[in-house]
Design an enzyme around this catalytic site. Sequence first.
Site, PDB file in Angstrom:
ATOM      1  N   GLU A  24     -27.117 -30.624 -11.106  1.00 46.35           N
ATOM      2  CA  GLU A  24     -26.855 -31.909 -11.641  1.00 46.35           C
ATOM      3  C   GLU A  24     -26.399 -33.058 -10.444  1.00 46.35           C
ATOM      4  O   GLU A  24     -26.692 -34.158 -10.346  1.00 46.35           O
ATOM      5  CB  GLU A  24     -26.201 -32.181 -13.034  1.00 46.35           C
ATOM      6  CG  GLU A  24     -26.763 -31.535 -14.013  1.00 46.35           C
ATOM      7  CD  GLU A  24     -26.879 -30.039 -14.307  1.00 46.35           C
ATOM      8  OE1 GLU A  24     -26.376 -29.460 -13.645  1.00 46.35           O
ATOM      9  OE2 GLU A  24     -27.745 -29.498 -15.095  1.00 46.35           O
TER      10      GLU A  24
ATOM     11  N   HIS B  19     -21.821 -28.761 -25.762  1.00 43.03           N
ATOM     12  CA  HIS B  19     -23.019 -29.463 -25.735  1.00 43.03           C
ATOM     13  C   HIS B  19     -23.107 -30.730 -26.958  1.00 43.03           C
ATOM     14  O   HIS B  19     -24.421 -30.820 -27.286  1.00 43.03           O
ATOM     15  CB  HIS B  19     -24.378 -28.426 -26.152  1.00 43.03           C
ATOM     16  CG  HIS B  19     -24.562 -27.675 -25.072  1.00 43.03           C
ATOM     17  ND1 HIS B  19     -23.606 -26.682 -24.404  1.00 43.03           N
ATOM     18  CD2 HIS B  19     -25.811 -27.108 -24.269  1.00 43.03           C
ATOM     19  CE1 HIS B  19     -24.211 -25.866 -23.564  1.00 43.03           C
ATOM     20  NE2 HIS B  19     -25.667 -26.360 -23.320  1.00 43.03           N
TER      21      HIS B  19
END
Lengths: 340, 464
Positions: B198, B267
């Site tokens: 990322e 998450h």
Amino acid sequence: MAARKSTSKPASKPNVSADELKSYYKDMLLIRRFEEKAGQLYGMGLIGGFCHLYIGQEAVVVGLEATTKEGDSRITTYRDHGHMLACGMDPNGVMAELTGREDGYSRGKGGSMHMFSKEKRFYGGHGIVGANVPLGAGIAFADKYKGNDHVTFTYFGDGAANQGQVYEAFNMAALWKLPCIFVIENNQYAMGTSQQRSTSSAEIWERGKAFGIPGEAVDGMDVLAVKEAGEKAVAHCRAGKGPYILEIKTYRYRGHSMSDPAKYRTREEVQKMRDERDPIEAVRNLLLTGKHASEEDLKAIDKDIKKVVNDSAEFAKESPEPALEELWTDIYATEVPQEA
Amino acid sequence: MATEILMPALSPTMEEGTLAKWLVKEGDTVSSGDIMAEIETDKATMEFEAVDEGTIGKILIAEGTEGVKVNTAIAILLEEGESADDIDTSAKPAESEEPAAKSSPAEKEDKPEAAPAEGKSHPEPKVDTAPDWPEGTTLKKQTVREALRDGMAEEMRRDENVFLMGEEVAEYQGAYKISQGLLDEFGAKRVIDTPITEHGFAGIGVGASWGGLRPIVEFMTWNFAMQAIDQIINSAAKTLYMSGGQMGSPMVFRGPNGAAARVGAQHSQDYAAWYMQIPGLKVAMPYSASDYKGLMKTAIRDPNPVIFLENEILYGRSFDVPEIEDYTVPFGKARIWREGDDVTIVSFGIGMSYALQAADRLAEEGIMAEVIDLRTLRPMDTDSIIKSVMKTNRCVTVEEGWPQGSVGNYISSVIMQEAFDYLDAPVINCTGKDVPMPYAANLEKHALVTTDEVVEAVKKVTYK
């Protein structure tokens, strides 16, 4: 593709014209005198905050800029004054940014570490160590997407070479064959920590092997060796073969920033470098021994450069501070920026 | 001409120092780079180098002197051909100008107009109440997932510099199937699978935007974008300002944000309040399918970096989407889903589900809520909130994110400053609980904001 060791020859037989040699001398001397002046203005309180001088490393940017053509891009970290001068940015605008004035490249809002020139494709000037490496790969990505043959010089230091995102960028640059030259300016100290104490490998460029990126180590105190290696890297990138790594071994004479007491190395170490390996002295000697220039010629060059630098300091002192309204401008763009 | 050598500032904060030691004496010649003295600053002992060439004509400050102010003359430097006899009181400092004033311009003069209006006057806010589409427009039912894909595909057809990159966006057809079909239509050059990296690909996206492209960077979820937040903020959001307007980052960062279901603490975070804080970013957090489509198209065309916060649970929900060619929704314009006089409920994203359910239940009890969907958090349509609060005199905010430093906290402060006299009750912020997201089904449900809590908050502010 196998990485290979540099075969760069010493500068004894320069494959350049007298004029080129003279222009390298001028360009390197401009950087040095400019940086000395910046250090002086810092001492007077005219430049504030952080100020990282490039003195000692001049051959790196001057040697590589000699291999560029119109349309190529460059991006670097915070020790960026030399890169700006070498790619043709106006010393007045750079110095005025250092003093935080209206006529600076960023209208006084960027400072020493954050300066840009869309016109010269100089994409900064970045204060976050290592962050400019994926950014440089991204500029190269745009060139590849558009199908031109431009290359991006992505400069970073031996310290940044230990950031994880550097290897994320290496991986994608190799995977996507991005026309990016990763230039590791190894000045041997990451702030105050020597390479030996911070970096597992003695040859940082060899890390590219893990990604199939070719590279080499280059003597960064020899502008001609830098240029020769740069030409090889540029040819590789322009041919669409993907990225290339140049680890340029150089040395910074001054501290990391202006407030560095330099306790991590001896005065003798610095003095030895200055006496024996100075990149500007080396070219000066080539010019004199090859009878390409006389002492008087060089004195005239010195004088011209001193004037350019003094003028930039005067300009930077006389330029007004930015108007208060500038606080509120350039936060959002209203139009898509024009492509340079 | 003889010049004065001045006591240098050797750190960002140094105002005075000790001249610890002279390494040169009167009569010595120095050249650029020679070390002349050792100076003790507030931080360390530093070496002081010569800038100009010359001969030390006179030492003005003896070694060992403490408290030497920056810019005091400490020695006189003679140029070639001068002698110590030339020294007189008229010697000019090497740099004759006074150092820059230390105070910043902002302190010297009145602060520029930035603060929200103060005092008792509350001008009527200007609110754009035009409907999103004209009456009589044909509508079709579409899921958020489809609408989002259509929005991206339309913009990719319109501008060949728009491309999508991210993990599993191409051959896998999107981890959440948002990019389904895009690889087939646009090819591998414009729909690009990235490695799981990322930080790196966010940086490549920003660099590509500087190079003239219009990247859409997908994060599989915004939780993973914490790895990349430096590139989003330091590189994408700040560069326009730092470059004096020369270059910005026209691009979109997008992906699902906040809690999905049973995926645990790492998450399930809502980043609305985080990104909303950053000048230089725009932040969209839509609820309905038509807004997903219309705001995505606006985001891709915007010349600034846009944070597009989606929601996995909403992906599969269907809404009316107008069949209008090139349907866009402007940033900074809230949508009023339901009109009412008793209380204003402000929300955005999936928070709207709770807000609308609560409004239905409250209506059954005769409490009529006005429900505002902000749609974008930066710019935020606070005028619509103020206008509504002036009518209802009460406000409840709803979001799934954490309570401390929440979006609702900000809205509350704006209402206090701009409509304090209109309030009949304190504003209540309904938020997620102040805990990491638990895995157990019952605990997770309780950790999120609930419709019951919104109903209860409305009753509290309406004193029912």
